[in-house]
Design a protein around this motif. Structure first.
Motif, PDB file in Angstrom:
ATOM      1  N   SER A 341      19.590  30.237 -23.570  1.00  0.00           N
ATOM      2  CA  SER A 341      18.874  31.512 -23.545  1.00  0.00           C
ATOM      3  C   SER A 341      19.499  32.503 -24.512  1.00  0.00           C
ATOM      4  O   SER A 341      18.782  33.238 -25.213  1.00  0.00           O
ATOM      5  CB  SER A 341      18.899  32.074 -22.118  1.00  0.00           C
ATOM      6  OG  SER A 341      18.275  33.327 -22.057  1.00  0.00           O
ATOM      7  N   GLY A 342      20.834  32.534 -24.552  1.00  0.00           N
ATOM      8  CA  GLY A 342      21.520  33.426 -25.489  1.00  0.00           C
ATOM      9  C   GLY A 342      21.219  33.077 -26.929  1.00  0.00           C
ATOM     10  O   GLY A 342      20.988  33.960 -27.770  1.00  0.00           O
ATOM     11  N   TRP A 343      21.204  31.766 -27.221  1.00  0.00           N
ATOM     12  CA  TRP A 343      20.905  31.321 -28.588  1.00  0.00           C
ATOM     13  C   TRP A 343      19.500  31.751 -28.984  1.00  0.00           C
ATOM     14  O   TRP A 343      19.277  32.248 -30.095  1.00  0.00           O
ATOM     15  CB  TRP A 343      21.028  29.801 -28.686  1.00  0.00           C
ATOM     16  CG  TRP A 343      20.627  29.268 -30.039  1.00  0.00           C
ATOM     17  CD1 TRP A 343      21.417  29.135 -31.143  1.00  0.00           C
ATOM     18  CD2 TRP A 343      19.307  28.826 -30.414  1.00  0.00           C
ATOM     19  NE1 TRP A 343      20.678  28.636 -32.195  1.00  0.00           N
ATOM     20  CE2 TRP A 343      19.385  28.440 -31.775  1.00  0.00           C
ATOM     21  CE3 TRP A 343      18.098  28.719 -29.752  1.00  0.00           C
ATOM     22  CZ2 TRP A 343      18.280  27.939 -32.468  1.00  0.00           C
ATOM     23  CZ3 TRP A 343      16.998  28.235 -30.439  1.00  0.00           C
ATOM     24  CH2 TRP A 343      17.105  27.848 -31.781  1.00  0.00           C
ATOM     25  N   LEU A 344      18.528  31.566 -28.064  1.00  0.00           N
ATOM     26  CA  LEU A 344      17.150  31.928 -28.367  1.00  0.00           C
ATOM     27  C   LEU A 344      17.022  33.428 -28.622  1.00  0.00           C
ATOM     28  O   LEU A 344      16.375  33.858 -29.592  1.00  0.00           O
ATOM     29  CB  LEU A 344      16.239  31.512 -27.213  1.00  0.00           C
ATOM     30  CG  LEU A 344      14.757  31.883 -27.325  1.00  0.00           C
ATOM     31  CD1 LEU A 344      14.142  31.247 -28.566  1.00  0.00           C
ATOM     32  CD2 LEU A 344      13.999  31.459 -26.079  1.00  0.00           C
ATOM     33  N   THR A 345      17.660  34.222 -27.786  1.00  0.00           N
ATOM     34  CA  THR A 345      17.610  35.671 -27.958  1.00  0.00           C
ATOM     35  C   THR A 345      18.265  36.097 -29.269  1.00  0.00           C
ATOM     36  O   THR A 345      17.787  37.010 -29.951  1.00  0.00           O
ATOM     37  CB  THR A 345      18.309  36.363 -26.776  1.00  0.00           C
ATOM     38  OG1 THR A 345      17.736  35.899 -25.554  1.00  0.00           O
ATOM     39  CG2 THR A 345      18.157  37.871 -26.856  1.00  0.00           C
ATOM     40  N   GLU A 346      19.350  35.427 -29.618  1.00  0.00           N
ATOM     41  CA  GLU A 346      20.031  35.734 -30.879  1.00  0.00           C
ATOM     42  C   GLU A 346      19.144  35.430 -32.082  1.00  0.00           C
ATOM     43  O   GLU A 346      19.111  36.207 -33.044  1.00  0.00           O
ATOM     44  CB  GLU A 346      21.327  34.926 -30.968  1.00  0.00           C
ATOM     45  CG  GLU A 346      22.408  35.341 -29.986  1.00  0.00           C
ATOM     46  CD  GLU A 346      23.121  36.603 -30.408  1.00  0.00           C
ATOM     47  OE1 GLU A 346      23.925  36.541 -31.359  1.00  0.00           O
ATOM     48  OE2 GLU A 346      22.853  37.665 -29.814  1.00  0.00           O
ATOM     49  N   GLN A 347      18.428  34.303 -32.046  1.00  0.00           N
ATOM     50  CA  GLN A 347      17.541  33.962 -33.157  1.00  0.00           C
ATOM     51  C   GLN A 347      16.439  34.999 -33.322  1.00  0.00           C
ATOM     52  O   GLN A 347      16.072  35.365 -34.444  1.00  0.00           O
ATOM     53  CB  GLN A 347      16.927  32.571 -32.925  1.00  0.00           C
ATOM     54  CG  GLN A 347      17.935  31.441 -32.898  1.00  0.00           C
ATOM     55  CD  GLN A 347      18.795  31.387 -34.145  1.00  0.00           C
ATOM     56  OE1 GLN A 347      18.280  31.372 -35.261  1.00  0.00           O
ATOM     57  NE2 GLN A 347      20.106  31.361 -33.968  1.00  0.00           N
ATOM     58  N   ILE A 348      15.925  35.483 -32.195  1.00  0.00           N
ATOM     59  CA  ILE A 348      14.883  36.515 -32.244  1.00  0.00           C
ATOM     60  C   ILE A 348      15.445  37.809 -32.826  1.00  0.00           C
ATOM     61  O   ILE A 348      14.798  38.486 -33.636  1.00  0.00           O
ATOM     62  CB  ILE A 348      14.307  36.741 -30.840  1.00  0.00           C
ATOM     63  CG1 ILE A 348      13.597  35.476 -30.345  1.00  0.00           C
ATOM     64  CG2 ILE A 348      13.355  37.933 -30.827  1.00  0.00           C
ATOM     65  CD1 ILE A 348      13.183  35.529 -28.885  1.00  0.00           C
ATOM     66  N   SER A 349      16.672  38.166 -32.424  1.00  0.00           N
ATOM     67  CA  SER A 349      17.294  39.400 -32.926  1.00  0.00           C
ATOM     68  C   SER A 349      17.592  39.317 -34.411  1.00  0.00           C
ATOM     69  O   SER A 349      17.429  40.304 -35.140  1.00  0.00           O
ATOM     70  CB  SER A 349      18.591  39.672 -32.148  1.00  0.00           C
ATOM     71  OG  SER A 349      18.319  39.884 -30.779  1.00  0.00           O
ATOM     72  N   ILE A 350      18.016  38.146 -34.875  1.00  0.00           N
ATOM     73  CA  ILE A 350      18.292  37.969 -36.302  1.00  0.00           C
ATOM     74  C   ILE A 350      17.023  38.183 -37.124  1.00  0.00           C
ATOM     75  O   ILE A 350      17.042  38.818 -38.186  1.00  0.00           O
ATOM     76  CB  ILE A 350      18.876  36.564 -36.557  1.00  0.00           C
ATOM     77  CG1 ILE A 350      20.294  36.464 -35.995  1.00  0.00           C
ATOM     78  CG2 ILE A 350      18.879  36.236 -38.048  1.00  0.00           C
ATOM     79  CD1 ILE A 350      20.868  35.068 -36.027  1.00  0.00           C
TER      80      ILE A 350
END
Length: 389
Positions: A341-350
């Protein structure tokens, strides 16, 4: 039919466990398996077929699959995949209260209730609950997955049938299993309490059986309780800070470009604690967010790791050297989920914020570095001294 098949499968597996454990079964009035293994101690030979009233294992299993079935049907019918999210803060506490038989399980249920109240309120103020209840806001990440914005294998989810399977397997079933799994320390504590009451612990004079009692609270319970409260407070602070930042950012955007406005006046009019850079970058970087990028996620994982310590404390009298039991699988699964979930959120933020990679390089995701924590403590101390002066 799916529910019946799952129940039959569980009944057969239970019978297998009973057959395996018959050599350690207490043949007195107790139907509990009196083994040092806390998992074996929960099996009762008179609870096959089902007893969803008295046995929290059966009750939890029944509740879990019923909710999984309902959330899948409702999410498929409405197209809103956040049905499990509406129950996320409620179900673990329901499972915890199913297990209350002594002071330890009651303490665990009360702490879980505090967690539920705070998280439910936070979800409510963000628009998660409306009427009818199956509407409300949907997690923005599901729509991003539907559009295939992340590319790669994620584009498979743009197909409605593939998304339907994903909804069944991961969203409805797996997440409900996870919510039951993180509450299993309460089941272990219940098992040990029942074992203490119903299993013989020795023979007294004239062959009289000495009946045990639920294991008492010990220092490890105190440690678990303290850590739970600390991380719950941290999670509350992080969520409040993020909620406040998002509201002020919207206000800032509405003021920029208006008459008598501009960047400087917009910042000054809403907050003196949030930096100009945070509003222009678009994401919070101060307070707890200066220590880790996802402080609420980090605190949530820590809460349930702390909760597991109660199950270790419950087993302490029978095995003081055992620091792990099968209920630890719950928090391990939660931590694995938050990695994804953290990885997915990070990709969206990038993709959304151009300067987010710089923030990633400066601030860790979940585990803080020592220097930012030290600087925060020193700065807080200096502020307090200045106020006193």
């Amino acid at each position: 039919y799916l529910q019946i098949s799952l129940y039959q499968l569980y009944a057969r597996s239970t019978e297998a466990w009973i057959a395996f454990a018959t050599k350690t079964m207490d043949d007195t009035s107790s139907s509990f398996v009196c083994s040092d293994n806390s998992f074996l101690s929960i099996i009762q030979d008179d609870l096959v077929p089902w007893d969803p009233i008295n046995n929290p294992y059966h009750k939890g299993f029944l509740t879990c699959h019923t909710v999984a079935f309902l959330t899948f049907v409702v999410s498929s019918a409405t197209g809103n995949l956040s049905q499990v999210d509406r129950l996320w803060s409620i179900l673990p506490t329901m499972y915890a209260w199913m297990c209350v038989v002594d002071s330890r399980t009651r303490l665990m249920a009360c702490l879980s209730t505090c967690w539920s109240i705070r998280l439910t309120y936070n979800f409510y103020r963000r628009g998660g609950y409306t009427w009818p209840p199956w509407r409300g806001d949907e997690d923005y990440r599901w729509e991003i997955l539907r559009r295939g914005s992340l590319g790669g294998w994620w584009t498979l989810l743009t197909n409605q049938w593939t998304m339907g399977v994903f909804n069944l397997v991961f969203i409805s079933l797996y997440q409900n299993y996870l919510l039951l799994a993180i509450a299993t320390p309460s089941l272990v504590a219940w098992s040990m309490a029942m074992k203490g009451v119903h299993c013989r612990i020795g023979e007294g004079g004239d062959g009289v059986t000495i009946v045990g009692a639920p294991p008492p609270l010990n220092i490890l319970d105190g440690v678990a309780c303290f850590l739970f409260v600390v991380f719950l407070t941290m999670e509350a602070i992080a969520d409040n800070q993020q909620y406040s930042f998002q509201n002020k950012k919207r206000e800032w955007k509405s003021r920029v470009g208006t008459e008598g406005g501009g960047f400087a006046s917009a910042i000054k009019s809403i907050s003196s604690h949030t930096t100009f850079k945070e509003y222009t970058d678009g994401y919070c970087q101060s307070g707890l967010f200066a220590i880790v990028r996802k402080p609420a996620y980090a605190a949530e994982q820590s809460i349930w790791i702390s909760y597991h310590l109660f199950s270790v404390a419950a087993s302490y009298d029978s095995n003081p050297t055992q620091y792990w039991n099968w209920s630890g699988v719950g928090f391990v699964q939660l931590c694995v989920l938050f990695q994804g979930s953290g990885w997915l959120t990070e990709q969206i933020s990038i993709a959304k914020y151009p300067n987010y990679r710089v923030y990633q390089q400066k601030v860790p995701l979940y585990v803080p570095r020592i220097s930012p924590v030290w600087h925060l403590l020193v700065r807080t101390t200096n502020v307090e001294l200045n106020k006193q002066e």
